[in-house]
Design an enzyme around this catalytic site. Structure first.
Site, mmCIF file in Angstrom:
data_model
loop_
_atom_site.group_PDB
_atom_site.id
_atom_site.type_symbol
_atom_site.label_atom_id
_atom_site.label_comp_id
_atom_site.label_asym_id
_atom_site.label_seq_id
_atom_site.Cartn_x
_atom_site.Cartn_y
_atom_site.Cartn_z
ATOM 1 N N ASP A 753 34.265 11.939 45.834
ATOM 2 C CA ASP A 753 34.514 13.041 45.834
ATOM 3 C C ASP A 753 35.741 14.272 46.170
ATOM 4 O OD1 ASP A 753 34.023 16.008 44.486
ATOM 5 O OD2 ASP A 753 33.342 16.145 47.183
ATOM 6 N N ASP A 755 36.902 17.753 46.870
ATOM 7 C CA ASP A 755 37.273 18.552 47.462
ATOM 8 C C ASP A 755 36.020 18.322 48.605
ATOM 9 O OD1 ASP A 755 39.298 19.833 45.906
ATOM 10 O OD2 ASP A 755 38.070 20.271 44.447
ATOM 11 N N SER A 860 36.539 19.317 39.410
ATOM 12 C CA SER A 860 38.090 19.784 39.551
ATOM 13 C C SER A 860 38.844 19.626 38.613
ATOM 14 C CB SER A 860 38.265 20.173 41.077
ATOM 15 O OG SER A 860 39.666 20.693 41.106
ATOM 16 N N ARG A 861 39.095 20.773 38.282
ATOM 17 C CA ARG A 861 40.180 20.245 37.087
ATOM 18 C C ARG A 861 41.976 20.546 37.590
ATOM 19 N NH1 ARG A 861 39.579 21.962 32.001
ATOM 20 N NH2 ARG A 861 36.799 22.169 31.277
ATOM 21 N N ASN A 862 42.010 20.310 38.808
ATOM 22 C CA ASN A 862 43.556 20.897 39.587
ATOM 23 C C ASN A 862 44.065 19.283 40.155
ATOM 24 O OD1 ASN A 862 44.295 23.202 39.112
ATOM 25 N ND2 ASN A 862 42.204 23.917 40.418
ATOM 26 N N ASP A 914 30.401 15.212 49.639
ATOM 27 C CA ASP A 914 29.938 16.361 50.742
ATOM 28 C C ASP A 914 28.901 17.519 50.208
ATOM 29 O OD1 ASP A 914 31.720 18.180 48.985
ATOM 30 O OD2 ASP A 914 32.152 19.616 50.418
HETATM 31 C C1 BG6 Z 1 34.704 21.111 43.120
HETATM 32 C C2 BG6 Z 1 34.722 21.880 44.032
HETATM 33 O O1 BG6 Z 1 34.917 19.717 43.931
HETATM 34 O O2 BG6 Z 1 35.792 21.033 41.376
HETATM 35 C C3 BG6 Z 1 34.256 23.687 42.972
HETATM 36 O O3 BG6 Z 1 33.969 21.544 45.133
HETATM 37 C C4 BG6 Z 1 34.621 23.850 42.512
HETATM 38 O O4 BG6 Z 1 34.410 24.878 44.343
HETATM 39 C C5 BG6 Z 1 35.027 22.391 41.245
HETATM 40 O O5 BG6 Z 1 34.449 25.448 41.988
HETATM 41 C C6 BG6 Z 1 36.229 23.497 39.928
HETATM 42 O O6 BG6 Z 1 37.309 23.458 40.205
HETATM 43 P P1 BG6 Z 1 38.802 23.501 39.486
HETATM 44 O O7 BG6 Z 1 39.666 23.384 40.402
HETATM 45 O O8 BG6 Z 1 38.522 23.226 38.736
HETATM 46 O O9 BG6 Z 1 39.147 25.142 39.788
HETATM 47 MG MG MG Z 2 33.354 18.337 47.354
#
Ligand code: BG6
Ligand code: MG
Length: 961
Positions: A753, A755, A860-862, A914
């Site tokens: 994972d 984040d 996460s998309r980021n 986590d």
């Molecule tokens: C997860 C995070 O990895 O990604 C979340 O733990 C988050 O908190 C999710 O909401 C989506 O992330 P993002 O960057 O696409 O907004």
């Molecule tokens: Mg996480």
């Protein structure tokens, strides 16, 4: 006492008497007797006449009797005015009453300071030891032993051993009681009893089914026996002297024969034949017979005595219930141990019972499939009665194949049984009999049932595909549905068989074409999301079952608490239906489809049917849902052993017993059936605590022995040719007369994972959400934030908006998410490789050095941007993130995708997480998981560390599901 072989009743409790009677049923295939007490109970008459009405058995309340005698010879059926044919309960011959100075031994009312009854499953002997403190003074130790001889199937042997602490006279009474009923109904047209010489009683009953049943019992022991009796009960009564320290032994030997025996011999013949043999000799040959039978099928479970015993109890009843060399009968739904299902034969035969015999004792499997071949005439008569051509197998079959089910819903609509029969024939051919069986004995069944299907199909205007309308699938709570998936697939399977092999039984070329066309055309209905296989057309439009409101007492069936009408109009399921289909045709459905069906149907499934749990355990094992497989295994394995809740009171759940074997073999060992795989396939998922699962198996004519431990699979090939196997998804072969071992696959890939595991962006997420929530005036704190971890952006927003005072439109929500993301991305601008969390670099490089594939699995998309910033843009072998998936964690999609991109199977992957949602996602993906950070505090995780910095590489790689 050999461990793992004994079922015990530690004290007598009238509340569980009936359950033990069923559970302690003894039998030789030919003859079965429930485990009733020799001295019987007071106030438990067995000659009461009453009317049992046809009912939905799941909600039926059985007559409350304190005891239930049962003496059954499979195939002895008689007509009942309401219930059609039923198996007849025959005269009871186990009785042995003891009295001292007028006081009768009575398990309930006598003073009995010590009591123990055990069924030795290995040698099929029931033994009861008790101490009886008589009112007259003497304390008497009493041992009752009994067995129905496996070696001489017409014979039941009983021995009584008495020891007294002082001299006393004891009166013993034993005979035959023919004043019995079946479901309250008297099937005896004529009953003749008389005393015999040597000391005994002879009985003949003529049944209303036209059979004659002969029973003779002899008492062997020094006494002056005097006959005593009335028309339907005769006994011998004798006074015997008991002296201290001088045990007194008495035997009761009974033989049974009937006019339907292939060679009709009198019971006296069987008794005389055994007369010279002592009890011990007869016992020894019986025990040898049983040991031999166990050799072909015993499943050994080490590390879990409860599961071991439960499996053995199931196998014992399967071994007992099968009638050797007699295809005129199959195994009835209660395993010839009760009358709940009137002694009839169901789809249980093919779909539950047959596999056990196919893979342990194919010759016995043959009689089960031949049963359908020889009862084809009955099936044709059924079809004719319904106005169809061909053959239609009965939902509840008597020995002639004739439909006996008195409930129209099942009789008329549960047509899948006819296709199940064909499936069973094909299963036999694939596993043991070869294609010759389908072209030979089975061909007529395939063609005649094919002809029935052609007429039973419906064609809708403008629609080129055939349909099966008005059917009931395995889920009996959806009674008259269209295009039930299970039924359609099974019927298509049957029609294919008819097309392929029908010529041998006279199918014309045109018929074969039509069989084939219909088979190809039958639809499997799907939801608008095509991943979801619908149980039937429009299933998703049925009412919600409202379990929370209506299913108050979860220890009882749902059906017992609501009206049938509610069952029928709502989505509640009685048992696995789509999942059963997927268990039978595993290759036709992707894991994603199976998982989708699991998630959709499970919340609607009541498991009111005892057949449900086992299939769920098998499907859970396929999905590597270890906890669920374990939970359903426990539910399934206890059905008959749970004497406190009725257990086997009305008979053994014999299909459930066979399902237990299937869970061990097809579930935990991951064996594919001969219809599903060419090679012996082992794909184990051992429950925690099972240190070894081992069993013999017959695979397409070859004998093998399989041993599974957490570390390895070992297969021994007992045959003289190489055994083709697939172990851990790798094809291989075991040379003749030798063993081979495969170590359990090691972890080959680690999915991280992002984040909170590799970087501390979880804090930035929190701050960004907090800013947004504050601006919107929505309460938000770190406790709520915990729920967001691992969860995708829009799902996270929904969680935050739970506390909002107003509703937001989708457009507003999109704008909010965008705002949060802008704030968050500003935080990301400052990120550098130095933001990699402590320990991450060492773990990543350590794993890479060991050749482990590495992936990121993030919601996460980021993720691509973050990886770029961390200097890991092209470091990982695979990345699966929020841009790739439809469902965020706790759905397993992201990890399954990461594994797929690594080219690895779930069992080869380990997840590092986590967040609670991520831990759950890993579990549902069937992957081992190592928890760090907050998730390390979850009680469910098996492997944990504060952070990556606290993890040793070897420790990480040792983690298992
Ligand atoms: C997860 C995070 O990895 O990604 C979340 O733990 C988050 O908190 C999710 O909401 C989506 O992330 P993002 O960057 O696409 O907004
Ligand atoms: Mg996480």
């Amino acid at each position: 006492m050999k461990e793992g072989w004994f079922i015990e009743e530690r004290c007598f409790n009238p509340a569980t008497a009936k359950a033990f009677e069923g559970l302690f049923t003894l039998g030789s295939g030919y003859l079965h007797v429930r485990g009733s007490l020799e001295e019987h109970l007071r106030d438990a008459p067995q000659n009461e006449t009453y009317t049992r009405l046809p009912a939905n058995v799941t909600s039926e309340k059985f007559r409350e009797t304190r005891a239930k005698w049962g003496t059954y010879v499979p195939g002895i059926f008689g007509p009942h005015p309401l219930l059609n044919s039923e198996m007849i309960n025959l005269p009871w011959f186990l009785g042995l009453e003891l009295s001292v100075a007028g006081e009768k031994l009575d398990a309930e009312h006598s003073r009995i300071p010590a009591y123990r009854r055990t069924l030795d499953l290995e040698t099929a002997v029931l033994r009861r030891e008790l101490t009886w403190q008589t009112a007259a003074g003497p304390t008497i130790s009493v041992i009752f032993e009994r067995f129905v001889s496996g070696a001489r199937p017409h014979l039941c042997l009983q021995r009584l051993t008495l020891r007294s602490d002082r001299s006393t006279e004891i009166t013993i009474r034993g005979g035959i009681d023919a004043d019995v009923r079946t479901n309250g109904y008297d099937h005896f047209r004529e009953t003749r009893l008389s005393p015999t010489d040597p000391a005994g009683v002879r009985c003949m009953v003529q049944t209303d089914g036209g059979d004659e049943v002969f029973i003779e019992t002899r008492l062997i022991g020094a006494a002056d026996w005097r006959p005593e009796g009335e028309s339907r009960r005769w006994a011998l009564v004798g006074e015997l002297c008991l002296h201290p320290d001088q045990p007194l032994l008495l035997e009761k030997r009974t033989a049974v024969s009937t006019s339907r025996d292939p060679a009709v011999l009198t019971p006296a013949h069987y008794l005389d034949e055994a007369a010279a043999a002592s009890f011990d000799t007869l016992h020894a040959e019986h025990a040898e017979h049983w040991r031999n039978r166990w050799r072909s099928c015993d499943v050994r479970v080490e590390g879990d005595p409860e599961s071991q015993l439960a499996l053995r109890a199931s196998l014992y009843h399967l071994l007992r219930a099968h009638v050797a060399d007699d295809p005129r009968v199959a195994i009835d739904a209660k395993g010839f141990a009760g009358e709940a299902y009137w002694g009839r034969f169901f789809w249980d035969t093919e779909m539950y019972l047959l596999p056990f015999f196919l893979y342990t004792d194919p010759a016995r499997a043959r009689t089960l499939v031949d049963f359908r071949v020889q009862s084809l005439a009955g099936a044709k008569a059924n079809a004719q009665r319904y106005g169809y051509a061909g053959a239609r197998y009965a939902w509840e079959s008597d020995a002639h194949g004739v439909e006996c089910c008195p409930n129209w819903q099942y009789a008329d609509h549960e047509v899948h049984v006819t296709a199940d029969v064909a499936y069973g024939l094909a299963h036999y051919a694939a596993a043991a009999g070869g294609e010759e069986y389908l072209r030979g004995p089975a061909a007529a069944v395939l063609v005649e049932t094919g002809r029935y299907w052609l007429e039973r199909l419906d064609w809708r205007p403008g629609d080129p595909r055939p349909h099966l309308l008005g059917v009931m699938g395995p889920d009996e709570y959806t009674p008259i549905s269209n295009d039930n998936s299970y039924t359609n697939r099974l019927v298509a399977f049957a029609l294919h068989l008819a097309a392929t092999h029908g010529e041998a039984a006279g199918a014309t070329a045109d018929e074969q074409r039509r069989f084939c066309g219909a088979a190809e055309g039958l639809p499997i209905p799907r939801h608008s999301d095509p991943t979801l296989v619908l149980q039937c057309e429009g299933f998703d439009l049925l009412a919600e079952p409202a379990f929370d409101r209506l299913w108050i007492d979860r220890t009882r069936t749902f059906a017992a608490q609501v009206s049938q009408e509610r069952l029928y109009r709502s989505k509640c399921l009685k048992q696995a239906d789509v999942l059963m289909l997927m268990a039978l045709f595993p290759h036709e459905f992707t894991d994603e489809e199976v998982r989708c069906a699991w998630d959709y149907y499970l919340p609607y499934t009541t498991h009111d049917s005892s057949l449900s749990a086992g299939i769920h355990a098998i499907v859970a094992a396929r999905l590597r849902l270890k906890d669920e497989a374990w939970r359903f295994w426990n539910a399934s394995k206890m059905i008959d052993l749970d004497t406190a809740h009725g257990g086997a009171a009305e008979g053994i759940h014999i299909a459930g017993a066979a399902a237990n074997w299937q869970v061990a073999i097809f579930g935990f060992a991951g064996v594919r059936t001969a219809l599903q795989a060419q090679r012996l396939t082992i794909e184990p998922l051992l429950p925690d605590g099972w240190s070894r699962l081992a069993f013999p198996i017959r695979w397409k004519g070859q004998g093998a022995f399989v041993e599974i431990t957490p570390d390895a699979v070992v297969i021994t090939n007992h045959s003289s040719s190489p055994l083709e196997v697939t172990v851990f998804a790798t094809p291989d072969s075991v040379p003749p007369a030798s063993s081979r071992a495969w170590p359990s696959p090691a972890i080959r890939g680690v999915i991280f994972d992002l984040d909170g595991v590799l970087c501390a962006t979880d804090e930035s997420h929190y701050l960004a959400w907090k800013k947004l929530a504050d601006e919107e005036g929505i309460a938000f704190d770190r406790r709520v934030n915990e729920r967001l971890k691992g969860v995708g952006r829009m799902d996270s927003l929904d969680i935050i908006l739970e506390k909002a005072t107003r509703r937001y439109t989708p457009e507003e929500k999109a704008a909010l998410a965008e705002r949060k993301n802008d704030t968050y991305r500003q935080c990301l601008q400052a990120m550098t490789p130095a933001d990699l969390l402590p320990g991450a670099e060492a773990v990543l490089h350590g794993l890479r050095q060991r050749g482990i594939k590495l992936a990121v699995g993030s919601s996460s998309r980021n993720a691509p941007l973050i990886l770029e910033r961390l200097g890991l843009g092209s470091f990982f072998d695979a990345v699966a993130d929020g841009n790739d998936i439809r469902r965020s964690k706790p759905d397993p999609e992201v990890f399954l995708l990461a594994a797929e991109r690594l080219g690895l199977r779930p069992r080869e992957c380990l997840v590092v997480e986590d967040a609670a949602a991520g831990v759950e996602a890993a579990r549902r993906a069937g992957m081992a998981c190592f928890a760090v950070g907050e998730a390390a505090g979850l009680p469910t995780v098996r492997y944990r560390a504060a952070s990556l910095a606290a993890i040793q590489i070897e420790e990480l790689l040792a983690a298992r599901l």
